[in-house]
Design a protein around this motif. Structure first.
Motif, PDB file in Angstrom:
ATOM      1  N   ILE A  23       0.826  -1.209   0.000  1.00  0.00           N
ATOM      2  CA  ILE A  23       0.000   0.000   0.000  1.00  0.00           C
ATOM      3  C   ILE A  23       0.861   1.259   0.000  1.00  0.00           C
ATOM      4  CG2 ILE A  23      -1.727   1.300   1.316  1.00  0.00           C
ATOM      5  CD1 ILE A  23      -2.746  -1.395   2.388  1.00  0.00           C
ATOM      6  N   GLY A  24       1.852   1.307   0.884  1.00  0.00           N
ATOM      7  CA  GLY A  24       2.719   2.483   0.973  1.00  0.00           C
ATOM      8  C   GLY A  24       4.023   2.341   0.214  1.00  0.00           C
ATOM      9  N   ARG A  25       4.170   1.211  -0.534  1.00  0.00           N
ATOM     10  CA  ARG A  25       5.382   0.936  -1.314  1.00  0.00           C
ATOM     11  C   ARG A  25       6.619   0.922  -0.426  1.00  0.00           C
ATOM     12  NH1 ARG A  25       3.982  -1.844  -4.675  1.00  0.00           N
ATOM     13  NH2 ARG A  25       5.870  -1.501  -5.905  1.00  0.00           N
ATOM     14  N   LEU A  65      -6.130  -7.519  11.024  1.00  0.00           N
ATOM     15  CA  LEU A  65      -5.988  -6.073  11.196  1.00  0.00           C
ATOM     16  C   LEU A  65      -5.080  -5.749  12.381  1.00  0.00           C
ATOM     17  CD1 LEU A  65      -9.614  -4.766  10.520  1.00  0.00           C
ATOM     18  CD2 LEU A  65      -7.632  -4.688   9.005  1.00  0.00           C
ATOM     19  N   MET A  66      -5.206  -6.511  13.462  1.00  0.00           N
ATOM     20  CA  MET A  66      -4.371  -6.271  14.634  1.00  0.00           C
ATOM     21  C   MET A  66      -2.914  -6.648  14.365  1.00  0.00           C
ATOM     22  SD  MET A  66      -6.219  -4.814  16.829  1.00  0.00           S
ATOM     23  CE  MET A  66      -4.990  -4.802  18.127  1.00  0.00           C
ATOM     24  N   ALA A  67      -2.680  -7.599  13.473  1.00  0.00           N
ATOM     25  CA  ALA A  67      -1.318  -8.024  13.155  1.00  0.00           C
ATOM     26  C   ALA A  67      -0.530  -6.936  12.431  1.00  0.00           C
ATOM     27  CB  ALA A  67      -1.338  -9.295  12.316  1.00  0.00           C
ATOM     28  N   VAL A  68      -1.241  -6.059  11.700  1.00  0.00           N
ATOM     29  CA  VAL A  68      -0.551  -4.999  10.939  1.00  0.00           C
ATOM     30  C   VAL A  68      -0.780  -3.621  11.543  1.00  0.00           C
ATOM     31  CG1 VAL A  68      -0.753  -6.358   8.825  1.00  0.00           C
ATOM     32  CG2 VAL A  68      -2.500  -4.660   9.340  1.00  0.00           C
ATOM     33  N   ASN A  69      -1.599  -3.525  12.568  1.00  0.00           N
ATOM     34  CA  ASN A  69      -1.946  -2.229  13.127  1.00  0.00           C
ATOM     35  C   ASN A  69      -0.758  -1.584  13.838  1.00  0.00           C
ATOM     36  OD1 ASN A  69      -3.643  -0.677  15.691  1.00  0.00           O
ATOM     37  ND2 ASN A  69      -4.265  -0.318  13.581  1.00  0.00           N
ATOM     38  N   ASN A  70      -0.506  -0.316  13.496  1.00  0.00           N
ATOM     39  CA  ASN A  70       0.536   0.478  14.155  1.00  0.00           C
ATOM     40  C   ASN A  70       1.909  -0.212  14.127  1.00  0.00           C
ATOM     41  OD1 ASN A  70       1.451   2.769  15.505  1.00  0.00           O
ATOM     42  ND2 ASN A  70       1.075   1.898  17.531  1.00  0.00           N
ATOM     43  N   CYS A  71       2.241  -0.802  12.977  1.00  0.00           N
ATOM     44  CA  CYS A  71       3.522  -1.492  12.834  1.00  0.00           C
ATOM     45  C   CYS A  71       4.533  -0.684  12.030  1.00  0.00           C
ATOM     46  CB  CYS A  71       3.314  -2.865  12.182  1.00  0.00           C
ATOM     47  SG  CYS A  71       2.713  -2.790  10.479  1.00  0.00           S
ATOM     48  N   GLY A  72       4.198   0.573  11.751  1.00  0.00           N
ATOM     49  CA  GLY A  72       5.114   1.410  10.990  1.00  0.00           C
ATOM     50  C   GLY A  72       4.863   1.419   9.501  1.00  0.00           C
ATOM     51  N   LEU A  73       3.820   0.730   9.048  1.00  0.00           N
ATOM     52  CA  LEU A  73       3.463   0.709   7.628  1.00  0.00           C
ATOM     53  C   LEU A  73       2.280   1.634   7.384  1.00  0.00           C
ATOM     54  CD1 LEU A  73       3.669  -3.120   6.890  1.00  0.00           C
ATOM     55  CD2 LEU A  73       5.409  -1.385   6.427  1.00  0.00           C
ATOM     56  N   ALA A  74       2.202   2.188   6.158  1.00  0.00           N
ATOM     57  CA  ALA A  74       1.108   3.101   5.831  1.00  0.00           C
ATOM     58  C   ALA A  74      -0.242   2.413   5.939  1.00  0.00           C
ATOM     59  CB  ALA A  74       1.296   3.646   4.413  1.00  0.00           C
ATOM     60  N   GLY A  75      -0.300   1.119   5.593  1.00  0.00           N
ATOM     61  CA  GLY A  75      -1.557   0.393   5.627  1.00  0.00           C
ATOM     62  C   GLY A  75      -2.083   0.106   7.014  1.00  0.00           C
TER      63      GLY A  75
END
Length: 303
Positions: free
Chosen positions: A153-155, A243-253
């Motif tokens: 998403i954020g490349r 969603l919780m696995a990728v939430n607030n992990c430093g990625l744009a998505g």
């Protein structure tokens, strides 16, 4: 040993074939919609605003990253599948041997044959323990798989290699970072398993006539059907876990302004339920957008 090897090979083959499907599904689950909707008609001939399906979405990814890009996250997913199959088999075998030892522990006293329902409970309990152990061991690879996909998403290129991803997660989030989204995933697996086996038992016991010659085939079909319904009912747990696995992990998505910061998986559940997005990503082919809503492809699926 041969059975375990064949299961690993079969599972790895299915994982490779299904990787593009999972990739598209994960991006849809996090709300990423890079393509504009089109006007189409449903089965009743009524006009609906349709979002792109699996094939259009896959073509979009391939146009940016090439066909190899559709297999992003395959390495950690393969590791998860192989390790999960081995752990599941070992734990299940250990549970079965433990039950046999208990049965033989009574000496010459022969136990009464347990009822069918008791047998279902015992088998389901063993399967639950085996699945939970496999999920617990493989979840770090699952987290890496999801994050390597969402960075499309954020490349970004933050989670490109398996070893580098492990180091990054440990440095930024510690051990707990490897288990983000574990609780709803475990709950979903356990509830789905018990629902599936309980419904199959009820159907096979009370709905099917034991005099039918094709009884075994019908019982196998009922197991598949009940498994499908159980997976549909527990899909929100899968969505919340991812969603919780990728939430607030430093990625744009997984960060504002694209996605909110969830304080817990229960907070994520409540927000999705309030927005009416509990089934987001469940369908990959017939995806409609209601009229009267503004579509925003890069920030939110619907505003």
């Amino acid at each position: 040993m041969a059975d375990a090897a064949s299961q690993v090979l079969l599972g790895s083959g299915l994982t490779i074939l299904s990787q593009p499907l999972m990739y598209v599904k994960v991006l849809i689950q996090v709300g990423y919609e890079p393509l504009s909707p089109t006007i189409g008609r449903n089965i009743f001939g009524r006009q609906v605003c349709q979002l792109p399906g699996l094939f259009c979405y896959a073509q979009h990814i391939a146009s940016i990253d090439g066909k190899r890009g559709l297999f992003t996250g395959l390495t950690p997913r393969l590791c998860s599948g192989v390790l999960g199959t081995v752990v599941h088999g070992k734990v299940l075998q250990q549970c079965q041997e433990s039950d046999k030892d208990e049965d033989l522990g009574s000496g010459n006293v022969q136990k009464e044959v347990s009822s069918c329902f008791d047998r279902v409970i015992k088998e389901t309990t063993r399967e639950m323990i085996a699945r939970s152990a496999a999920t617990l061991i493989t979840h770090p690879f699952h987290v890496i798989t999801l994050r390597s996909m969402v960075q499309f998403i954020g490349r970004e290129s933050k989670y490109c290699g398996l070893c580098d991803s492990i180091v990054t997660i440990y440095r930024e989030e510690g051990i707990l970072g490897f288990f983000a989204g574990l609780v709803p995933r475990l709950l979903g697996d356990i509830i789905s398993l018990w629902l599936c086996n309980s419904l199959a038992y009820l159907v096979n016991t009370y709905a099917l006539d034991s005099g039918v010659s094709t009884m075994n085939e019908m019982k196998s079909y009922s197991q598949a059907v009940t498994g499908f319904f159980a997976s549909m009912l527990t899909y929100p747990f899968v969505l919340v876990s991812n969603l919780m696995a990728v939430n607030n992990c430093g990625l744009a998505g997984g960060s504002p302004p694209y996605a909110p910061i969830y304080t817990s998986w229960l907070d994520c559940w409540c927000i999705l339920q309030k927005e009416g997005n509990m089934s987001r990503g469940n369908s990959l082919f017939f995806r409609k957008v209601p009229f009267g809503k503004t579509y925003c492809c890069d920030l939110r699926m619907l505003i």
